[in-house]
Design an enzyme around this catalytic site. Structure first.
Site, short mmCIF file in Angstrom:
data_model
loop_
_atom_site.label_atom_id
_atom_site.label_comp_id
_atom_site.label_asym_id
_atom_site.label_seq_id
_atom_site.Cartn_x
_atom_site.Cartn_y
_atom_site.Cartn_z
N ASN A 8 0.88 -1.18 0.00
CA ASN A 8 0.00 0.00 0.00
C ASN A 8 0.91 1.22 0.00
OD1 ASN A 8 -1.80 2.05 0.54
ND2 ASN A 8 -2.31 1.36 2.62
N TRP A 9 1.02 1.84 -1.16
CA TRP A 9 1.97 2.97 -1.28
C TRP A 9 1.42 4.26 -0.69
CZ3 TRP A 9 5.33 3.26 -6.36
CH2 TRP A 9 6.22 2.17 -6.35
N LYS A 10 0.12 4.27 -0.36
CA LYS A 10 -0.51 5.48 0.21
C LYS A 10 -0.25 6.67 -0.73
CE LYS A 10 -0.12 3.30 4.66
NZ LYS A 10 -0.03 3.40 6.11
N HIS A 96 -9.64 1.56 4.59
CA HIS A 96 -8.39 1.68 5.35
C HIS A 96 -8.59 2.64 6.51
CE1 HIS A 96 -4.27 2.71 6.37
NE2 HIS A 96 -3.91 1.59 5.78
N GLU A 98 -6.85 4.94 7.69
CA GLU A 98 -6.53 6.35 7.42
C GLU A 98 -7.71 7.03 6.72
OE1 GLU A 98 -2.80 5.68 5.43
OE2 GLU A 98 -1.88 5.14 7.33
N GLU A 166 -5.72 -4.72 10.46
CA GLU A 166 -4.67 -3.73 10.70
C GLU A 166 -4.95 -2.98 12.00
OE1 GLU A 166 -2.61 -2.56 6.76
OE2 GLU A 166 -4.36 -1.28 7.00
N GLY A 172 2.37 2.25 10.72
CA GLY A 172 3.36 3.31 10.57
C GLY A 172 4.06 3.70 11.86
N SER A 211 3.20 -2.18 10.33
CA SER A 211 4.64 -2.26 10.56
C SER A 211 5.23 -3.63 10.24
CB SER A 211 4.99 -1.85 12.00
OG SER A 211 4.59 -0.50 12.22
N GLY A 232 2.76 -1.14 4.23
CA GLY A 232 2.85 0.27 3.89
C GLY A 232 4.29 0.68 3.67
N GLY A 233 4.91 1.25 4.70
CA GLY A 233 6.25 1.81 4.61
C GLY A 233 7.26 0.89 3.91
P1 PGA Z 1 2.70 0.24 7.60
O1 PGA Z 1 1.26 0.49 6.93
O2 PGA Z 1 3.23 -1.05 7.05
O3 PGA Z 1 3.53 1.43 7.19
O4 PGA Z 1 2.47 0.16 9.07
C1 PGA Z 1 0.35 -0.56 6.71
C2 PGA Z 1 -0.93 -0.03 6.14
O5 PGA Z 1 -1.36 1.07 6.53
O6 PGA Z 1 -1.55 -0.67 5.27
#
Ligand code: PGA
Length: 249
Positions: A8-10, A96, A98, A166, A172, A211, A232-233
């Site tokens: 997930n590149w956001k 998600h 966010e 999640e 993050g 994470s 994500g990251g």
């Molecule tokens: P993260 O994000 O791996 O940076 O914690 C995961 C996500 O939000 O899908």
């Protein structure tokens, strides 16, 4: 079950990100052992068409991070599920945390978008997860199961779909849920899915996200009812994504 390793590149990625994409494609094609897991990158909308064209005939699939519930119409700034499918996306992340936090997305609006995704032939990846205060108050199961009940429409019966667990406090932050916590929630999700959707619930993949990194991926991905990761990251660095992907074999 074939695992899904999804990035997930956001809100990250420019035309210069083709470098990362090419490194991912090189890594995946170098790796004949890696037939088992499925690899997916969900870049921002602006890169979906170009990435999907580049990935045609390769092992890497492309997905999106959201869609509107309507097929088309007067919704300035939005993107519909048929548009995503037309651009070459195969999956779409929905609900998600966010987006739930930034745009007040509700279980009901997530469920409406799941239906739109299915109608367009996209596989939805539906996100659920408790925040820190829920976890500390011992409400994790109630919150996660309520989100699951509300965000998943009956239209999923007989369809292929993915759920991502999640925990919001792990996204993050560098904090990861423990294997015991992951295992407990994933089992509860599996039971709820099977009870409600039967065979489709048994076949649905349940991803862990929060994470996930090369150094914790092996333990997480070998936990029962963990059928992949939403990353994500670490998905922004090709070597980290590939390292996690290889762990999933
Ligand atoms: P993260 O994000 O791996 O940076 O914690 C995961 C996500 O939000 O899908």
């Amino acid at each position: 079950m074939r695992k899904l390793i999804a990035g997930n590149w956001k809100m990250n990625g420019l035309s210069s990100s083709f470098e990362t994409l090419n490194a991912l494609l090189d890594g995946l094609s170098d790796d004949p052992e890696s037939e088992q897991a499925e690899a997916l990158i969900c870049p921002p909308f602006t890169l979906i068409g170009a990435f999907a064209a580049r990935c045609k005939g390769t092992k890497l699939k492309i997905g999106a991070q959201n869609c509107h519930a309507a097929k088309s119409g007067a919704h300035t700034g939005d993107v519909s599920a048929p548009m995503l499918a037309d651009s070459g996306a195969r999956y779409v992340i929905l609900g998600h945390s966010e987006r739930r936090a930034d745009y007040g997305e509700t279980d009901k609006s997530v469920a409406a978008r799941v239906i739109a995704a299915l109608d367009a032939g996209l596989e939805p990846i539906i996100c659920v997860g408790e925040n820190l205060s829920d976890r500390e108050a011992g409400r994790t199961m109630d919150v996660v199961l309520a989100q699951l009940a509300g965000s998943l429409p009956d239209a999923l019966i007989g369809k292929a779909f993915t759920v991502a667990y999640e925990p919001v406090w792990a996204i993050g932050t560098g904090l990861t849920a423990t294997i015991a916590q992951i295992s407990e929630v994933h089992l509860a999700i599996r039971q709820a899915l099977v009870q409600r959707f039967g065979e489709a619930g048994r076949a649905a993949r349940i991803l862990y996200g929060g994470s996930m990194k090369p150094d914790n991926a092996k333990d997480i991905l070998s936990t029962s009812n963990v059928d992949g990761g939403l990353i994500g990251g670490a998905s922004l660095k090709s070597e980290d994504f590939l390292a996690i992907y290889r762990t999933a074999q």
